[in-house]
Design an enzyme around this catalytic site. Structure first.
Site, mmCIF file in Angstrom:
data_model
loop_
_atom_site.group_PDB
_atom_site.id
_atom_site.type_symbol
_atom_site.label_atom_id
_atom_site.label_comp_id
_atom_site.label_asym_id
_atom_site.label_seq_id
_atom_site.Cartn_x
_atom_site.Cartn_y
_atom_site.Cartn_z
ATOM 1 N N LYS A 22 47.029 45.102 31.671
ATOM 2 C CA LYS A 22 46.249 45.303 32.910
ATOM 3 C C LYS A 22 45.873 43.956 33.543
ATOM 4 O O LYS A 22 46.038 43.755 34.731
ATOM 5 C CB LYS A 22 44.980 46.094 32.561
ATOM 6 C CG LYS A 22 43.896 46.035 33.617
ATOM 7 C CD LYS A 22 42.653 46.790 33.215
ATOM 8 C CE LYS A 22 41.658 46.022 32.388
ATOM 9 N NZ LYS A 22 40.800 45.074 33.112
ATOM 10 N N ASN A 23 45.366 43.039 32.728
ATOM 11 C CA ASN A 23 44.849 41.793 33.291
ATOM 12 C C ASN A 23 45.945 40.809 33.698
ATOM 13 O O ASN A 23 45.664 39.802 34.346
ATOM 14 C CB ASN A 23 43.858 41.136 32.326
ATOM 15 C CG ASN A 23 42.555 41.916 32.272
ATOM 16 O OD1 ASN A 23 42.321 42.813 33.079
ATOM 17 N ND2 ASN A 23 41.708 41.588 31.302
ATOM 18 N N CYS A 117 27.861 43.268 36.725
ATOM 19 C CA CYS A 117 28.313 44.498 36.074
ATOM 20 C C CYS A 117 27.677 44.561 34.701
ATOM 21 O O CYS A 117 26.867 43.710 34.341
ATOM 22 C CB CYS A 117 29.824 44.552 35.985
ATOM 23 S SG CYS A 117 30.491 43.422 34.801
ATOM 24 N N ARG A 122 28.342 37.668 36.398
ATOM 25 C CA ARG A 122 29.699 37.375 36.825
ATOM 26 C C ARG A 122 29.799 36.878 38.269
ATOM 27 O O ARG A 122 30.399 37.538 39.133
ATOM 28 C CB ARG A 122 30.589 38.585 36.571
ATOM 29 C CG ARG A 122 30.500 39.047 35.116
ATOM 30 C CD ARG A 122 31.402 40.179 34.811
ATOM 31 N NE ARG A 122 32.808 39.786 34.796
ATOM 32 C CZ ARG A 122 33.805 40.649 34.668
ATOM 33 N NH1 ARG A 122 33.561 41.917 34.562
ATOM 34 N NH2 ARG A 122 35.043 40.227 34.650
ATOM 35 N N ASP A 308 37.121 39.985 24.989
ATOM 36 C CA ASP A 308 37.561 41.371 25.176
ATOM 37 C C ASP A 308 37.858 42.089 23.856
ATOM 38 O O ASP A 308 38.175 43.281 23.857
ATOM 39 C CB ASP A 308 38.805 41.419 26.080
ATOM 40 C CG ASP A 308 38.462 41.094 27.527
ATOM 41 O OD1 ASP A 308 37.267 41.054 27.865
ATOM 42 O OD2 ASP A 308 39.402 40.866 28.318
ATOM 43 N N ARG A 400 39.963 52.986 32.736
ATOM 44 C CA ARG A 400 40.261 51.822 33.571
ATOM 45 C C ARG A 400 41.296 50.914 32.925
ATOM 46 O O ARG A 400 41.999 50.178 33.637
ATOM 47 C CB ARG A 400 38.984 51.003 33.805
ATOM 48 C CG ARG A 400 37.971 51.723 34.649
ATOM 49 C CD ARG A 400 36.799 50.851 34.895
ATOM 50 N NE ARG A 400 37.244 49.570 35.458
ATOM 51 C CZ ARG A 400 36.435 48.590 35.799
ATOM 52 N NH1 ARG A 400 35.138 48.736 35.639
ATOM 53 N NH2 ARG A 400 36.899 47.469 36.304
HETATM 54 C C1 EPZ Z 1 38.636 37.967 33.133
HETATM 55 O O1 EPZ Z 1 37.454 38.185 33.892
HETATM 56 C C2 EPZ Z 1 39.078 39.334 32.625
HETATM 57 N N1 EPZ Z 1 39.375 40.172 33.768
HETATM 58 C C3 EPZ Z 1 37.997 39.934 31.730
HETATM 59 O O2 EPZ Z 1 38.484 41.147 31.199
HETATM 60 C C4 EPZ Z 1 37.721 38.965 30.584
HETATM 61 O O3 EPZ Z 1 36.647 39.449 29.807
HETATM 62 C C5 EPZ Z 1 37.361 37.577 31.121
HETATM 63 O O4 EPZ Z 1 38.391 37.114 32.031
HETATM 64 C C6 EPZ Z 1 37.202 36.525 30.038
HETATM 65 O O5 EPZ Z 1 38.373 36.437 29.283
HETATM 66 C C7 EPZ Z 1 40.549 40.085 34.374
HETATM 67 O O6 EPZ Z 1 41.414 39.301 34.016
HETATM 68 C C8 EPZ Z 1 40.792 41.012 35.500
HETATM 69 P P1 EPZ Z 1 35.905 34.568 33.948
HETATM 70 P P2 EPZ Z 1 36.897 37.046 34.854
HETATM 71 O O7 EPZ Z 1 35.842 34.179 35.389
HETATM 72 O O8 EPZ Z 1 38.018 36.253 35.394
HETATM 73 C C9 EPZ Z 1 31.609 32.621 34.510
HETATM 74 C C10 EPZ Z 1 38.374 43.438 30.627
HETATM 75 O O9 EPZ Z 1 37.643 44.105 29.834
HETATM 76 N N2 EPZ Z 1 31.979 32.388 35.928
HETATM 77 O O10 EPZ Z 1 36.923 33.919 33.102
HETATM 78 O O11 EPZ Z 1 35.982 37.692 35.811
HETATM 79 C C11 EPZ Z 1 31.488 34.095 34.168
HETATM 80 O O12 EPZ Z 1 30.267 34.642 34.570
HETATM 81 C C12 EPZ Z 1 37.773 42.366 31.502
HETATM 82 O O13 EPZ Z 1 39.568 43.672 30.775
HETATM 83 C C13 EPZ Z 1 31.112 31.722 36.755
HETATM 84 O O14 EPZ Z 1 30.030 31.307 36.341
HETATM 85 O O15 EPZ Z 1 36.067 36.156 33.852
HETATM 86 C C14 EPZ Z 1 31.713 34.072 32.677
HETATM 87 O O16 EPZ Z 1 30.526 33.719 32.031
HETATM 88 C C15 EPZ Z 1 36.282 42.326 31.440
HETATM 89 N N3 EPZ Z 1 31.470 31.532 38.065
HETATM 90 C C16 EPZ Z 1 32.749 32.943 32.487
HETATM 91 O O17 EPZ Z 1 32.658 32.155 33.686
HETATM 92 C C17 EPZ Z 1 32.660 31.959 38.560
HETATM 93 O O18 EPZ Z 1 32.930 31.738 39.746
HETATM 94 C C18 EPZ Z 1 34.176 33.410 32.325
HETATM 95 O O19 EPZ Z 1 34.472 34.402 33.300
HETATM 96 C C19 EPZ Z 1 33.545 32.632 37.702
HETATM 97 C C20 EPZ Z 1 33.179 32.824 36.389
#
Ligand code: EPZ
Length: 422
Positions: A22-23, A117, A122, A308, A400
């Protein structure tokens, strides 16, 4: 609303085929926005998040058709709107992935702000900061991100303060069409990011440093890409979840169509817990442990242990003979499953972002509620191991991201029925 009725305590056996990731599929679908041709994507998982993103593209004016063998043909050339509306974005945060490609192709777009969420706030500040560095004017009004780059995006050197998966993906897609060179420092290295780079590279974009933390992209200065047909990589998190299903039921099962290298940190933890792991080409077999050992886990970015898979390993740790420690370093609120696991009889202490799991526990079937995608799969795992029957409510979270979950589990010998709430 559907729920799952699971009668626990059954051993599993046999083979399960892992679906496309999915991702990985989500950014690749978003990338079709910067294609000049109709793009064929195969090994697409049949899960709700994919349908949501396709609907978002459809609302923008794109067309798509499902073919046989989990493949879809997407034509984004007729896109006439550049507004990703609240009603869709609020159902899936990953909708933010259209921001980079829409802006790169049309020089402007409006994308509803994804809210927080269940697993944390996030924010998307890092996506926006990077696009600004590439010359975009960005403002936030009435819950929408308004982005504009009338003369096109400019290559820039982006240093991500934090590693972000979808942030890196958004900037890779934006940079692919920008003028000049973009260097992304502290880029995410997840296999899903790597596949996006590879597909864009095969489509003529000059990209180096693929798979590393510094990616260099020479953009096409606005010229759309010819994206050839491709197949989505296997889902390492779905694979990890099935390995935990084998482990928690002390069964021997074989996963087919996986890339074992993507699962290294997961396989190592399973081995440390005492489970037998046999890797052969694109298959992984898991075998029961003599005694399930407690484990220490700290979640981190790839190639570290994935956040995850944290919830699923917590379910597994309930059966370990001793005390396990799990530290969540990526998301501030990713322990929603703890309260639900306690309904099965789990003994878990929570202090900030550290969970202490005291095993072994005899689990008993219970009524529990899914709170997010991976938390839900942990509840399914606990139910498979519990004595008696469980009902997992609100399984739209599972739908999902897990294709055909109950059918795949039942084919392995589990007793899972999908029922409707009255
Ligand atoms: C991706 O989310 C995945 N989603 C998530 O999978 C996964 O848990 C996550 O990466 C971490 O591996 C998809 O790929 C669609 P991040 P993403 O930006 O990209 C902070 C699942 O269950 N951050 O890497 O949204 C954030 O809050 C899902 O399949 C900022 O502060 O995660 C977090 O603490 C859930 N500012 C950290 O970085 C930003 O602008 C990592 O988040 C962006 C992120």
């Amino acid at each position: 609303m559907d729920y799952l009725h699971i009668v626990g305590g059954h051993k599993l056996e046999g083979k399960v085929t892992i679906s496309g990731a999915k991702n990985a599929a989500l950014p690749l679908i978003a990338a079709t926005i910067i294609a000049k041709n109709s793009v064929q994507i195969s090994n697409l998982p049949n899960v709700q998040d994919i349908k949501t993103l396709l609907k978002l593209l459809y609302n923008l004016g794109a067309t798509y058709t499902y073919n046989q063998n989990s493949s879809v043909q997407i034509d984004t050339t007729p896109i006439s709107s550049t507004k990703a509306t609240y009603d869709i974005v609020r159902t899936m945060r990953a909708s933010i992935l259209v921001l980079g490609p829409l802006l790169a192709r049309f020089g402007q777009c409006e994308v509803s702000l994804p809210g927080g969420c269940a697993i944390g706030q996030r924010p998307i500040d890092l996506h926006l900061k990077a696009l600004k560095q590439m010359g975009a004017n960005i403002s936030i009004k009435s819950g929408y991100v308004y982005a504009e780059a009338k003369k096109g995006l400019q290559g820039a050197t982006i240093v991500f303060d934090k590693i972000t998966v979808t942030g890196t993906e958004n900037i890779i897609m934006a940079a692919a069409l920008a003028k000049g060179k973009t260097t992304i420092i502290n880029a995410a290295k997840e296999p899903e990011v790597v596949q996006l780079c590879e597909i864009l590279h095969q489509s003529g974009v000059e990209i180096s440093g693929i798979g590393g933390d510094e990616i260099v992209i020479h953009g096409t200065a606005g010229e759309l890409l010819e994206i050839k047909p491709f197949s989505v990589i296997p889902d390492r998190i779905e694979a990890g979840t099935y390995l935990c299903a084998g482990a928690i039921t002390q069964s021997t099962i074989t996963l087919e169509k996986v890339i074992p290298a993507h699962l290294e940190s997961i396989l190592i933890k399973l081995q440390q817990m005492g489970f037998g792991i046999l890797v052969k080409n694109s298959t992984i077999t898991i075998k029961p442990a003599r005694n399930i050992q407690p484990i220490e886990i700290i979640t981190s970015e790839y190639p570290g242990f994935p956040t995850d898979m944290q919830a699923q390993f917590m379910a597994l740790a309930l059966l370990a003979e001793g005390t396990s420690i799990i530290e969540e370093r990526l998301f501030e609120n990713r322990f929603m499953h703890v309260a639900e696991l306690r309904r099965f009889g789990a003994n878990i202490q929570l202090k900030g972002n550290i969970a202490t799991i005291i095993g072994p526990t005899q689990l008993y079937g219970a009524d529990v509620m899914a709170t997010d995608l991976r938390a839900s799969s942990a509840l399914v795992l606990a139910a498979l191991a519990a004595q008696g029957a469980s009902n997992i409510h609100r399984i739209y979270h599972l739908d999902r991201g897990y294709e055909n979950l109950e059918n795949k589990l039942n084919a392995l010998g589990a007793k899972v029925t999908r029922l409707q709430e009255h």
